[in-house]
Motif scaffolding. Structure first.
Motif, short mmCIF file in Angstrom:
data_model
loop_
_atom_site.label_atom_id
_atom_site.label_comp_id
_atom_site.label_asym_id
_atom_site.label_seq_id
_atom_site.Cartn_x
_atom_site.Cartn_y
_atom_site.Cartn_z
N LYS A 289 -21.19 -30.46 17.38
CA LYS A 289 -22.65 -30.45 17.56
C LYS A 289 -23.07 -29.26 18.42
O LYS A 289 -24.05 -28.57 18.10
CB LYS A 289 -23.10 -31.76 18.20
N LYS A 290 -22.34 -29.02 19.49
CA LYS A 290 -22.69 -27.93 20.38
C LYS A 290 -22.57 -26.57 19.69
O LYS A 290 -23.41 -25.67 19.89
CB LYS A 290 -21.80 -27.97 21.63
N MET A 291 -21.53 -26.39 18.87
CA MET A 291 -21.32 -25.12 18.18
C MET A 291 -22.41 -24.89 17.13
O MET A 291 -22.88 -23.76 16.94
CB MET A 291 -19.94 -25.09 17.53
N ILE A 292 -22.81 -25.95 16.43
CA ILE A 292 -23.89 -25.82 15.45
C ILE A 292 -25.21 -25.48 16.14
O ILE A 292 -25.98 -24.64 15.68
CB ILE A 292 -24.02 -27.11 14.61
N GLU A 293 -25.47 -26.16 17.27
CA GLU A 293 -26.68 -25.85 18.05
C GLU A 293 -26.71 -24.37 18.44
O GLU A 293 -27.75 -23.70 18.32
CB GLU A 293 -26.73 -26.70 19.31
N GLY A 301 -32.61 -20.25 13.74
CA GLY A 301 -32.89 -21.34 12.82
C GLY A 301 -32.58 -21.05 11.36
O GLY A 301 -32.80 -21.92 10.50
N ASN A 302 -32.07 -19.88 11.07
CA ASN A 302 -31.74 -19.52 9.69
C ASN A 302 -30.38 -20.14 9.34
O ASN A 302 -29.35 -19.72 9.86
CB ASN A 302 -31.68 -17.99 9.54
N ARG A 303 -30.43 -21.13 8.45
CA ARG A 303 -29.21 -21.88 8.15
C ARG A 303 -28.16 -21.02 7.43
O ARG A 303 -26.96 -21.22 7.62
CB ARG A 303 -29.55 -23.12 7.32
N TYR A 324 -26.48 -34.94 13.27
CA TYR A 324 -26.64 -34.79 14.72
C TYR A 324 -28.10 -34.68 15.15
O TYR A 324 -28.38 -34.48 16.33
CB TYR A 324 -25.86 -33.56 15.20
N GLY A 325 -29.02 -34.84 14.20
CA GLY A 325 -30.44 -34.78 14.53
C GLY A 325 -30.92 -33.45 15.02
O GLY A 325 -31.73 -33.35 15.94
N LEU A 326 -30.40 -32.37 14.41
CA LEU A 326 -30.71 -31.03 14.87
C LEU A 326 -31.78 -30.36 14.02
O LEU A 326 -32.24 -29.27 14.37
CB LEU A 326 -29.44 -30.14 14.85
N GLY A 327 -32.17 -31.01 12.92
CA GLY A 327 -33.14 -30.37 12.02
C GLY A 327 -34.57 -30.74 12.35
O GLY A 327 -34.85 -31.66 13.08
#
Length: 327
Positions: A289-293, A301-303, A324-327
């Motif tokens: 989760k931290k690495m994706i954040e 924010g560009n996926r 992870y509720g990041l979107g």
């Protein structure tokens, strides 16, 4: 325990007074020229006699009425201090935080009120002193086991830590005796088992709050990520509270999630009680989760760019962001 110095000629009236006081009173007499020496010999709560020195927390009186009022005042003051000590322990002491450990704490209180001698049994790393502090309001004599223990003491409660299971405590006349042991006693005395941290992991978030509150009193502010709390809760803490505190304070100085996880498992004290599958899964989720954040932050924010940074396909990244509720 009240410490009182009185003149010899009023001892009968004084004895009558202290029968009405719900506190232990350690008192001594003086007569004539030995007054000065007696005043200087110990720290007194109340002295019946002339004030010949400025002494902090000592009340000097010269009439029986003043003595009676002074005793009541000191008793009220000590009761207040005891309650404040208990409140602070419940609020700031990590060992005593959480609903699960409260059950044990109240059992210790019940034993303290019921038995003249009992033992606290726990693994190493449990802060047994915290339980003794709570039930006594901090008013006790703390000793570590050795062969030559003092028999005469003014304290109403004596705590002897690290006692062997076959230890027979000495007779302290009229005193409460609490033994701290790593194994259940082999002699016939009641005992309370304090559960290891791995058996009360539900208390860990509350213990962490206790650590943060204590740091806030020092003017420091820290924020703990929910994922890290989950990692700390899933860990088995073989070193119990002592290990928890050491690692938590270290973790609070680290910002990198991988370093935080590394701190948790460094200097491993044992494997007893670990659920390896659960712990590994929790660690992976936290770091992932931290690495994706971080990748989303770097890519603004560009996926697609985040996929390139993480070497991850778009479908998997989208699933993880939703998970992870990041979107």
């Amino acid at each position: 325990m009240l410490k009182v110095l009185v003149r010899k000629d009023i001892v009968d009236a004084f004895k009558d007074m202290i029968t009405k006081i719900p506190h232990d009173v350690d008192w001594d007499l003086y007569e004539g020229e030995d007054y000065r020496d007696k005043v200087l010999a110990e720290k007194w709560d109340v002295i019946f006699g002339e004030k010949i020195f400025e002494m902090d927390d000592t009340v000097f009186v010269q009439t029986l009425r003043e003595l009676e009022l002074a005793l009541k005042y000191v008793v009220s003051k000590k009761d207040y201090e005891s309650l404040r000590t208990k409140y602070n322990l419940l609020l700031y002491t990590p060992e005593l935080q959480g609903a699960k450990i409260k059950e044990t704490l109240f059992q210790v209180q019940k034993f303290y009120n019921s038995y003249p001698v009992f033992a606290l049994v726990s693994e190493k790393g449990i802060h047994r002193h915290a339980y003794v502090d709570f039930v006594t309001g901090g008013n006790y004599l703390s000793l570590t086991y050795h062969e030559d223990l003092p028999i005469n003491t003014g304290a109403s409660t004596v705590f002897i830590d690290d006692a062997p299971p076959d230890f027979q405590p000495p007779s302290f006349s009229g005193k409460k005796v609490i033994l701290g042991m790593n194994l259940p006693p082999k002699i016939d005395i009641p005992f309370v088992v304090i559960p290891p941290l791995r058996e009360r992991r539900m208390d860990i978030p509350y213990m962490l709050d206790g650590v943060l509150r204590s740091l806030q009193l020092q003017g420091k502010t820290f924020k703990i990520d929910d994922g890290l709390v989950k990692v700390l809760t899933s860990y088995h803490w073989p070193g119990n509270t002592q290990e928890f505190l050491e690692k938590t304070y270290e973790i609070l100085t680290l910002k990198d999630p991988a370093e935080q996880v590394k701190s948790v498992v460094s200097d491993l004290k044992g494997t007893k009680g670990i659920d390896l599958k659960e712990f590994v899964e929790t660690v992976v989720e936290f770091v992932e989760k931290k690495m994706i954040e971080k990748a989303l932050e770097e890519s603004e924010g560009n996926r697609k760019k985040a996929c390139e940074i993480l070497n991850m396909n778009y479908k998997t990244l989208s699933y993880k962001i939703k998970k992870y509720g990041l979107g």
